[in-house]
Design a protein around this motif. Sequence first.
Motif, mmCIF file in Angstrom:
data_model
loop_
_atom_site.group_PDB
_atom_site.id
_atom_site.type_symbol
_atom_site.label_atom_id
_atom_site.label_comp_id
_atom_site.label_asym_id
_atom_site.label_seq_id
_atom_site.Cartn_x
_atom_site.Cartn_y
_atom_site.Cartn_z
ATOM 1 N N GLU A 180 0.829 -1.222 0.000
ATOM 2 C CA GLU A 180 0.000 0.000 0.000
ATOM 3 C C GLU A 180 0.856 1.263 0.000
ATOM 4 N N HIS A 181 2.098 1.144 0.532
ATOM 5 C CA HIS A 181 2.965 2.336 0.633
ATOM 6 C C HIS A 181 4.097 2.291 -0.370
ATOM 7 N N ALA A 182 3.919 1.480 -1.422
ATOM 8 C CA ALA A 182 4.915 1.388 -2.510
ATOM 9 C C ALA A 182 6.312 1.106 -1.950
ATOM 10 N N ILE A 183 6.348 0.235 -0.946
ATOM 11 C CA ILE A 183 7.629 -0.206 -0.363
ATOM 12 C C ILE A 183 8.129 -1.397 -1.177
ATOM 13 N N HIS A 184 9.417 -1.384 -1.552
ATOM 14 C CA HIS A 184 9.934 -2.443 -2.427
ATOM 15 C C HIS A 184 11.081 -3.236 -1.814
#
Length: 181
Positions: free
Chosen positions: A107-111
């Motif tokens: 959801e927080h565009a963490i990769h």
Amino acid sequence: MGFLEKVSIDRGDITRLPVDAIVNAANRTLLGGGGVDGAIHRVAGRELLEECKTLHGCDTGEAKITGGYRLPAKYVIHTVGPVYAGRPEDERDLYHCYWNSLSLAREHAIHSIAFPAISTGVYGYPVLEATQIAVKAVSDWLEQNKEYSITVIFSCFDDKTYRIYQEVLRETETKLGKQKK
Ligand code: APR
């Protein structure tokens, strides 16, 4: 990328990992504690506690996100593992810690995300069983979110945990390898 290209093990201190998010094995108050929770708050500084106070706690198996402040990681995802009591729901709750943390990361565009060995310290979860649950939950989530690019690091603070993660990941690789054939 296959499961094993996305997953690795680090033998060391999670607070030093320069990833998008590190996961905190917190308690339900989210107001800090010992173990990895204490280490994360110590390095992140007071502002982390101030933000945690605005979250009004977290239920077992759930996950909430804050900034990383003085940590090299941009975010901290706080999750609360089960206090081990040998109940069937212990496994489900621990599985949800990994699943919900990964969903929140997406959801927080963490990769890139690093997990400690949740519940295997103060909360007393037997390390082998907890590791099998952690690897299963991450592998299931990656299978269901194939199109989302994320790398997962299992942060192991001691040799025993590190060896068990190596063993369980090897078993998982063999299992996945067989399924592909
Ligand atoms: N980096 C990585 N892993 C760490 C670190 C660190 N700096 N410090 C401790 N660990 C490891 C422990 O060795 C253990 O393998 O994290 C794992 C989880 O242990 P705990 O931190 O005790 O967490 P847990 O068993 O989930 O208990 C949570 O402990 O600290 C309190 O506030 C916390 O009440 C909560 C409870």
